[in-house]
Design a protein around this motif. Structure first.
Motif, short mmCIF file in Angstrom:
data_model
loop_
_atom_site.label_atom_id
_atom_site.label_comp_id
_atom_site.label_asym_id
_atom_site.label_seq_id
_atom_site.Cartn_x
_atom_site.Cartn_y
_atom_site.Cartn_z
N UNK A 209 2.12 -64.20 23.98
CA UNK A 209 0.76 -63.74 23.69
C UNK A 209 -0.07 -64.83 23.05
N UNK A 210 0.59 -65.72 22.30
CA UNK A 210 -0.15 -66.77 21.62
C UNK A 210 0.82 -67.87 21.22
N UNK A 211 0.34 -69.12 21.28
CA UNK A 211 1.10 -70.25 20.73
C UNK A 211 0.15 -70.99 19.81
N UNK A 212 0.57 -71.18 18.56
CA UNK A 212 -0.33 -71.80 17.61
C UNK A 212 0.45 -72.18 16.35
N UNK A 213 -0.22 -72.86 15.44
CA UNK A 213 0.36 -73.03 14.11
C UNK A 213 0.23 -71.69 13.40
N UNK A 214 1.06 -71.43 12.39
CA UNK A 214 0.94 -70.14 11.68
C UNK A 214 -0.48 -69.93 11.15
N UNK A 215 -1.09 -70.98 10.61
CA UNK A 215 -2.46 -70.86 10.11
C UNK A 215 -3.43 -70.62 11.26
N UNK A 216 -3.17 -71.26 12.39
CA UNK A 216 -4.03 -71.10 13.57
C UNK A 216 -4.00 -69.68 14.10
N UNK A 217 -2.82 -69.05 14.07
CA UNK A 217 -2.70 -67.66 14.53
C UNK A 217 -3.60 -66.77 13.68
N UNK A 218 -3.50 -66.96 12.38
CA UNK A 218 -4.28 -66.13 11.45
C UNK A 218 -5.78 -66.41 11.59
N UNK A 219 -6.13 -67.71 11.77
CA UNK A 219 -7.55 -68.07 11.91
C UNK A 219 -8.18 -67.46 13.16
N UNK A 220 -7.37 -67.28 14.20
CA UNK A 220 -7.97 -66.79 15.44
C UNK A 220 -8.08 -65.26 15.46
N UNK A 221 -7.71 -64.62 14.34
CA UNK A 221 -7.87 -63.18 14.21
C UNK A 221 -9.35 -62.88 13.98
N UNK A 222 -9.97 -62.22 14.93
CA UNK A 222 -11.43 -62.07 14.90
C UNK A 222 -11.95 -60.87 14.11
N UNK A 223 -11.37 -59.68 14.24
CA UNK A 223 -12.01 -58.49 13.67
C UNK A 223 -12.11 -58.50 12.14
N UNK A 224 -13.00 -57.66 11.63
CA UNK A 224 -13.07 -57.41 10.19
C UNK A 224 -11.86 -56.58 9.81
N UNK A 225 -11.17 -56.99 8.78
CA UNK A 225 -9.99 -56.24 8.35
C UNK A 225 -10.18 -55.77 6.91
N UNK A 226 -9.92 -54.48 6.68
CA UNK A 226 -10.03 -53.94 5.34
C UNK A 226 -8.70 -53.38 4.89
N UNK A 227 -8.49 -53.51 3.59
CA UNK A 227 -7.30 -52.93 2.98
C UNK A 227 -7.76 -51.70 2.19
N UNK A 228 -7.12 -50.58 2.45
CA UNK A 228 -7.49 -49.34 1.78
C UNK A 228 -6.35 -48.91 0.87
N UNK A 229 -6.64 -48.84 -0.42
CA UNK A 229 -5.63 -48.39 -1.38
C UNK A 229 -5.96 -46.96 -1.79
N UNK A 230 -4.96 -46.11 -1.72
CA UNK A 230 -5.15 -44.70 -2.07
C UNK A 230 -3.80 -44.06 -2.35
N UNK A 231 -3.79 -43.09 -3.27
CA UNK A 231 -2.53 -42.36 -3.46
C UNK A 231 -2.25 -41.39 -2.30
N UNK A 232 -3.28 -41.16 -1.47
CA UNK A 232 -3.11 -40.19 -0.37
C UNK A 232 -3.03 -40.91 0.97
N UNK A 233 -1.99 -41.69 1.14
CA UNK A 233 -1.91 -42.55 2.34
C UNK A 233 -1.92 -41.73 3.63
N UNK A 234 -1.09 -40.71 3.69
CA UNK A 234 -0.96 -39.98 4.96
C UNK A 234 -2.26 -39.25 5.32
N UNK A 235 -2.88 -38.56 4.35
CA UNK A 235 -4.13 -37.85 4.61
C UNK A 235 -5.23 -38.83 5.06
N UNK A 236 -5.27 -40.00 4.40
CA UNK A 236 -6.29 -40.99 4.75
C UNK A 236 -6.06 -41.52 6.17
N UNK A 237 -4.80 -41.76 6.52
CA UNK A 237 -4.48 -42.20 7.88
C UNK A 237 -4.98 -41.19 8.91
#
Lengths: 306, 249
Positions: A209-237
């Motif tokens: 799917x991809x050949x790159x340096x580890x940093x290059x793989x991560x750099x080519x990740x395009x979308x906005x990514x958010x981390x959601x912290x919550x005690x209600x993981x399953x309900x939030x999912x």
């Protein structure tokens, strides 16, 4: 290029294990082949080590063709198969002596390639290989693969089933071997090990799917990514799965990783939606992707997983 | 997740000791697990995880200590324990030479579920997992990911109080792995307590609380976040490395 793989395909019955795989590895490189079980890692390694013939395509290692020049090739390869394949009823020392003699060498504990690794094995040199711990077995197998001073090292999932401490030690050893100009191709299902490689190929369902340096793989990740912290993981999912602005959402350890359909979707909007759903105490912050996020994003690109 | 917890633990272990000859596999283990909790039992191979899980499942008698599982005493009511738990492992889970549907019926039969319940729940399960088209296919033909999901569903098919997952994941792609954890979350939110052993430290991040074992002893027990805070690192791998010295015995 020290290893050249040119449109290699291999099928087992109806299963396409490798689908026109092409890649190359430079001399002295520590190259990782990263993917889950069944991705085709072992098949590729068996073709490179001349143990299996491809249906199509060809592979060349150190200028030797894996099909025509297999005899010469085997002399310059060190290979550690996925399954522990040393003699369990021979001692540590006997295994090393045996593997050295196959290549017409003598086992020398001070041989520069194995000296540091063998130092850890030496206290158990009389112990039967079958009675070693997982981590020690891997160290012995690596010693046996290095004993004839191979030019290229091929390691099939050396860290699978080994505890976290031994895994780190094993990668430290591979990093050291890099100083010796040995080309190493190593496969692993652990995405977090990618960072220890110079370059990686991400492989899934027989395709790279991809050949790159580890940093290059991560750099080519395009979308906005958010981390959601919550005690209600399953309900939030569950709530985010039916949210219109969700591109993807998945559990990520203690948090949830969320990718909106487009960058204009603000954390506030997501928060409001979750509040309406009765889910409080949520914090949404931008997150940096790691290799697993990238791997999943590439999988989603390739096809919908079944 | 442990949104609501009974005061009485669903698993209560006090000073569990298990010896094999002169070898102590479990050395005074003490811990509680609460209803609906996802409890991770971590350690390297040989740390004593499997020994402990076998005792908790009523398959092996402890040398000493007090244990209740799902309200039953392991010395007196081992059979009752077996009826009230589910079990799944990577190695032993489904019969390869039976079909998807036969595997479900077989396990349901073992737990003496009523025929009508089996029929209804089987239909629900096949639909939920999208396995209708392969209900009559042999297990051997399924991918590892599907086997895992089916094995887990079968392990909780009889609505046990606790499900024990012995090294359940590993080797699957990251998407499949997360689908599996979502199933675990779902079970926990339905009040099933999940007791999971693993030597993959990153799996520990998905648990509510983890206990780390080395050489038969519990050396740490807390939430993954608290452990990472305590050991000043951002990964459970590093927590484990800091805790466990690599001693060859």
């Amino acid at each position: 290029m020290e290893i050249v793989i040119d449109t290699v395909s291999k099928a087992y019955g109806n299963t396409q294990a490798l689908d026109e795989v092409s890649m190359s590895v430079s001399r002295g490189e520590l190259f990782g082949l990263i993917g889950p079980d069944g991705a085709g890692k072992t098949t590729l390694m068996r073709i490179l080590t001349s143990l299996l013939l491809p249906d199509k395509g060809r592979a060349e290692l150190a200028g030797l063709d894996s099909r025509k020049d297999f005899k010469a090739l085997r002399n310059i390869l060190g290979y550690m198969p996925g399954r522990f394949s040393l003699y369990q009823d021979l001692s540590v020392e006997e295994n090393l002596t045996f593997f050295a003699s196959i290549f017409g060498e003598k086992f020398d504990p001070d041989f520069y390639l194995i000296r540091d690794i063998y130092a850890q094995l030496a206290p158990f040199k009389k112990r039967l290989a079958g009675r070693l711990s997982g981590g020690m077995k891997q160290k012995l197998a690596l010693c046996c693969a290095l004993i004839h001073k191979p030019r290229i090292l091929i390691l099939d999932e050396p860290t699978t089933g080994v505890d976290a401490v031994s895994r780190k030690e094993f990668w430290d050893m591979l990093s050291q071997l890099r100083q010796e100009q040995i080309t190493t191709l190593v496969s692993t299902p652990y995405m977090d090990e990618a960072v220890r490689c110079d370059r990686v190929a991400l492989i899934q369902a027989g395709k790279i799917m991809d050949i790159n340096t580890p940093a290059g793989v991560v750099d080519s990740f395009k979308p906005e990514l958010y981390s959601i912290a919550t005690p209600h993981i399953y309900q939030t999912l569950l709530a985010l799965k039916e949210y219109n602005d969700t591109y993807s959402v998945y559990p990520f350890g203690q948090v949830i990783h969320f990718i909106p359909t487009d960058a204009s979707v603000s954390p506030h909007k997501v928060q409001d939606y979750l509040t309406k759903k009765g889910i409080e105490a949520v914090s949404i912050t931008p997150a940096l992707p790691n290799i697993e996020d990238c791997f999943m994003e590439l999988m989603q690109d390739e096809h919908t997983n079944g | 997740m442990n949104t609501q917890t009974d005061n009485k633990p669903i698993i209560a272990v006090r000073n569990l000791v298990k010896k094999f000859g002169s070898f102590t596999a479990n050395d005074h283990l003490t811990f509680d697990v609460h209803k609906g909790e996802i409890f991770g039992f971590l350690g390297a191979n040989g740390a004593g995880k499997t020994t402990a899980i076998r005792i908790l499942c009523g398959l092996s008698a402890p040398t000493s200590g007090e244990l209740t599982v799902a309200g039953f005493d392991v010395y007196k009511n081992a059979d009752q324990i077996k009826k009230n738990i589910g079990y799944m492992s990577q190695k032993f889970s489904l019969y390869d030479d039976m079909t998807v549907w036969e595997n479900i019926r077989f396990y349901a039969g073992i737990y003496r579920m009523r025929r009508k319940d089996i029929r209804e729940k089987t239909a629900d399960l096949l639909k939920k997992l999208d396995l209708e088209p392969v209900r009559d296919k042999l297990i051997a033909g399924l991918s590892v990911g599907w086997k895992q999901k089916l094995a887990f569903s079968i392990a909780i098919f009889h609505s046990p109080a606790i499900v024990f997952l012995d090294e359940p994941t590993g080797g699957v792609d990251p998407v499949t792995r997360r689908q599996f954890w979502e199933m675990i979350y779902e079970a926990a939110s339905n009040g099933i307590t999940v007791f999971v052993t693993t030597h993959y430290m990153d799996e520990a991040e998905y648990c509510d609380r983890v206990c780390i074992m080395t050489e038969g002893k519990i050396i740490a027990m807390n939430t993954p976040s608290k452990l990472k805070e305590e050991y000043d690192t951002d990964s459970m791998d590093e927590v484990f490395r800091k805790l466990a010295r690599n001693v060859e015995t």
